[in-house]
Design a protein around this motif. Structure first.
Motif, PDB file in Angstrom:
ATOM      1  N   SER A 152     -60.990 -37.455 -20.838  1.00 22.50           N
ATOM      2  CA  SER A 152     -61.667 -37.766 -19.554  1.00 22.50           C
ATOM      3  C   SER A 152     -62.533 -39.266 -19.733  1.00 22.50           C
ATOM      4  O   SER A 152     -62.655 -39.889 -19.045  1.00 22.50           O
ATOM      5  N   PHE A 153     -62.827 -39.492 -20.798  1.00 19.44           N
ATOM      6  CA  PHE A 153     -63.660 -40.632 -21.305  1.00 19.44           C
ATOM      7  C   PHE A 153     -62.810 -41.794 -21.220  1.00 19.44           C
ATOM      8  O   PHE A 153     -63.279 -42.756 -20.467  1.00 19.44           O
ATOM      9  N   CYS A 154     -61.493 -41.562 -21.652  1.00 21.76           N
ATOM     10  CA  CYS A 154     -60.739 -42.689 -21.789  1.00 21.76           C
ATOM     11  C   CYS A 154     -60.022 -43.079 -19.938  1.00 21.76           C
ATOM     12  O   CYS A 154     -60.189 -44.259 -19.767  1.00 21.76           O
ATOM     13  N   ILE A 155     -59.995 -42.104 -19.264  1.00 22.05           N
ATOM     14  CA  ILE A 155     -59.820 -41.994 -17.727  1.00 22.05           C
ATOM     15  C   ILE A 155     -60.909 -42.791 -17.191  1.00 22.05           C
ATOM     16  O   ILE A 155     -60.406 -44.144 -16.400  1.00 22.05           O
ATOM     17  N   LEU A 156     -61.954 -42.565 -17.312  1.00 21.15           N
ATOM     18  CA  LEU A 156     -63.163 -43.119 -16.602  1.00 21.15           C
ATOM     19  C   LEU A 156     -63.298 -44.434 -16.992  1.00 21.15           C
ATOM     20  O   LEU A 156     -63.523 -45.499 -16.245  1.00 21.15           O
ATOM     21  N   LEU A 157     -63.090 -44.668 -18.333  1.00 24.00           N
ATOM     22  CA  LEU A 157     -63.357 -46.016 -18.989  1.00 24.00           C
ATOM     23  C   LEU A 157     -62.169 -47.062 -18.576  1.00 24.00           C
ATOM     24  O   LEU A 157     -62.715 -48.139 -17.999  1.00 24.00           O
ATOM     25  N   SER A 158     -61.176 -46.509 -18.062  1.00 18.08           N
ATOM     26  CA  SER A 158     -60.153 -47.334 -17.856  1.00 18.08           C
ATOM     27  C   SER A 158     -60.275 -47.838 -16.295  1.00 18.08           C
ATOM     28  O   SER A 158     -59.753 -49.011 -15.882  1.00 18.08           O
ATOM     29  N   MET A 159     -61.268 -47.231 -15.705  1.00 11.56           N
ATOM     30  CA  MET A 159     -61.315 -47.555 -14.285  1.00 11.56           C
ATOM     31  C   MET A 159     -62.478 -48.800 -14.261  1.00 11.56           C
ATOM     32  O   MET A 159     -62.135 -49.710 -13.364  1.00 11.56           O
ATOM     33  N   PHE A 160     -62.989 -49.055 -15.395  1.00 12.83           N
ATOM     34  CA  PHE A 160     -63.888 -50.179 -15.451  1.00 12.83           C
ATOM     35  C   PHE A 160     -62.951 -51.464 -15.899  1.00 12.83           C
ATOM     36  O   PHE A 160     -63.286 -52.419 -15.551  1.00 12.83           O
ATOM     37  N   LEU A 161     -62.225 -51.072 -16.900  1.00 13.36           N
ATOM     38  CA  LEU A 161     -61.546 -52.037 -17.760  1.00 13.36           C
ATOM     39  C   LEU A 161     -60.406 -52.764 -16.788  1.00 13.36           C
ATOM     40  O   LEU A 161     -60.096 -53.762 -16.729  1.00 13.36           O
ATOM     41  N   ARG A 162     -59.931 -51.771 -15.931  1.00 17.32           N
ATOM     42  CA  ARG A 162     -58.969 -52.416 -15.057  1.00 17.32           C
ATOM     43  C   ARG A 162     -59.670 -52.897 -13.571  1.00 17.32           C
ATOM     44  O   ARG A 162     -58.863 -53.449 -12.749  1.00 17.32           O
ATOM     45  N   GLY A 163     -60.983 -53.144 -13.792  1.00 15.20           N
ATOM     46  CA  GLY A 163     -61.361 -53.942 -12.546  1.00 15.20           C
ATOM     47  C   GLY A 163     -61.598 -53.423 -11.298  1.00 15.20           C
ATOM     48  O   GLY A 163     -61.483 -53.700  -9.918  1.00 15.20           O
ATOM     49  N   LYS A 164     -61.553 -51.911 -11.345  1.00 13.53           N
ATOM     50  CA  LYS A 164     -61.446 -50.906 -10.140  1.00 13.53           C
ATOM     51  C   LYS A 164     -63.179 -50.755  -9.677  1.00 13.53           C
ATOM     52  O   LYS A 164     -63.200 -50.173  -8.593  1.00 13.53           O
ATOM     53  N   THR A 165     -64.045 -51.215 -10.696  1.00 12.93           N
ATOM     54  CA  THR A 165     -65.443 -51.073 -10.055  1.00 12.93           C
ATOM     55  C   THR A 165     -66.097 -52.293  -9.964  1.00 12.93           C
ATOM     56  O   THR A 165     -65.747 -53.359 -10.388  1.00 12.93           O
ATOM     57  N   VAL A 166     -67.318 -52.252  -9.317  1.00 16.72           N
ATOM     58  CA  VAL A 166     -68.226 -53.443  -8.960  1.00 16.72           C
ATOM     59  C   VAL A 166     -68.825 -53.841 -10.488  1.00 16.72           C
ATOM     60  O   VAL A 166     -68.900 -55.041 -10.823  1.00 16.72           O
ATOM     61  N   SER A 167     -69.221 -52.871 -11.363  1.00 20.99           N
ATOM     62  CA  SER A 167     -70.016 -52.943 -12.321  1.00 20.99           C
ATOM     63  C   SER A 167     -68.916 -53.290 -13.489  1.00 20.99           C
ATOM     64  O   SER A 167     -67.936 -52.661 -13.332  1.00 20.99           O
TER      65      SER A 167
END
Length: 310
Positions: free
Chosen positions: A62-77
């Motif tokens: 679950s942690f890796c899935i959430l982190l991947s969204m940030f690392l792949r530029g899917k977020t503003v933050s």
């Protein structure tokens, strides 16, 4: 650390309006945990160690899935070490903002322990019965809390943008939506109360204790939309003092004295009615706080409109 990091990323995603991403990360971990528990415990014959491994593995995924969204530029933050705050003021704001949630969760644990201690004097059936009722209503309360958490980003962003009428409208809408959902859930639970309790423990002695407490708690559930919205609204707009006080009312300010007094004066019946009475008292305290704040939001919006017009 992994679970705490997941919670932080989940909340950032919700506040960015990406609730679907947050849900994917958390639900994946939960579903995997459910699936891996019997696999490791019974198929691989690892027992309770298997349950621990299943939890650690599912939470890590679950942690890796959430982190991947940030690392792949899917977020503003974006996560950058250079942007990590070193300001004591920022740490203080984080702690104050989280104080209501900390009080709510911490006092839930203390309240649960005191409830078990109070029920223990009336035998194992009383302990089992009250534990079953607590578990069932923990699920139902999570629905109200989930709807309230959906309000938080809307309330906080609009309050920061000085769109005070939107905050008021969002709070009222959330109360109405949560109330409608709880009416349906509570109605289903009331009709099927005996069957729900027997799913956990098919024992007439347990049912005899649990069913009255179950019905009392069903009625108290309908008060939770006001309780939750008041707490979540104040937490969202930075009114940490009021939010923390209201968060501590249900399981702390009211429940703890009641669970220490009522079983001594009313026996098992006192144990069964402690939580509903605590809920009713919390509702009576939360309602005037919320009404006053909603009225204040209306006045603030009028003032903001006048300022813009001039």
């Amino acid at each position: 650390p992994i679970m705490m990091s997941s919670l932080v990323m989940n909340n950032i995603l919700r506040y960015e309006g990406k609730a679907s991403f947050a849900m994917i990360g958390l639900v994946t971990g939960g579903v995997l945990n459910i699936a891996l528990d019997p696999l490791f415990m019974f198929v691989f014959e690892l027992g309770t160690a298997g349950a621990g491994i299943a939890t650690a593995l599912s939470q890590s995924i679950s942690f890796c899935i959430l982190l991947s969204m940030f690392l792949r530029g899917k977020t503003v933050s974006q996560f950058r070490l250079s942007a990590v705050t070193r300001e004591a003021r920022d740490f203080g704001r984080i702690l104050l903002g989280g104080a209501p949630s900390f009080g709510r969760q911490g006092l839930n644990s203390i309240g649960g322990m005191l409830l078990n201690l109070a029920a223990r004097g009336y035998g194992d059936a009383a302990v089992a019965g009250m534990s079953i009722v607590s578990r069932i209503f923990m699920f139902i309360i999570s629905v109200a809390i989930g709807v309230g958490q959906g309000l938080q980003p809307v309330a906080s962003f609009n309050y920061g943008a000085r769109k005070y009428r939107r905050v008021r409208q969002a709070a009222i809408f959330t109360i109405e939506a949560a109330f409608c959902m709880l009416v349906v859930l509570v109605g289903l639970c009331w009709v099927n109360g005996d069957a729900l309790i027997r799913l956990f423990r098919d024992d007439p002695a347990v049912t005899a204790v649990a069913l009255p407490a179950f019905h009392y708690q069903c009625l108290a559930m309908l008060l939770h939309p006001i309780i939750v919205v008041a707490n979540m609204t104040f937490q969202s707009v930075g009114a940490s003092g009021r939010a923390t006080f209201l968060a501590c009312c249900r399981q702390g300010v009211f429940f703890i004295p009641l669970i220490l007094i009522l079983p001594r004066t009313h026996g098992l019946f006192g144990v069964e009615i402690c939580q509903p009475i605590a809920d009713a008292l919390t509702f009576l305290v939360s309602l005037p706080f919320l009404i006053a704040f909603l009225q204040q939001l209306g006045r603030m919006d009028d003032a903001e409109q006048s300022k813009t017009a001039s």
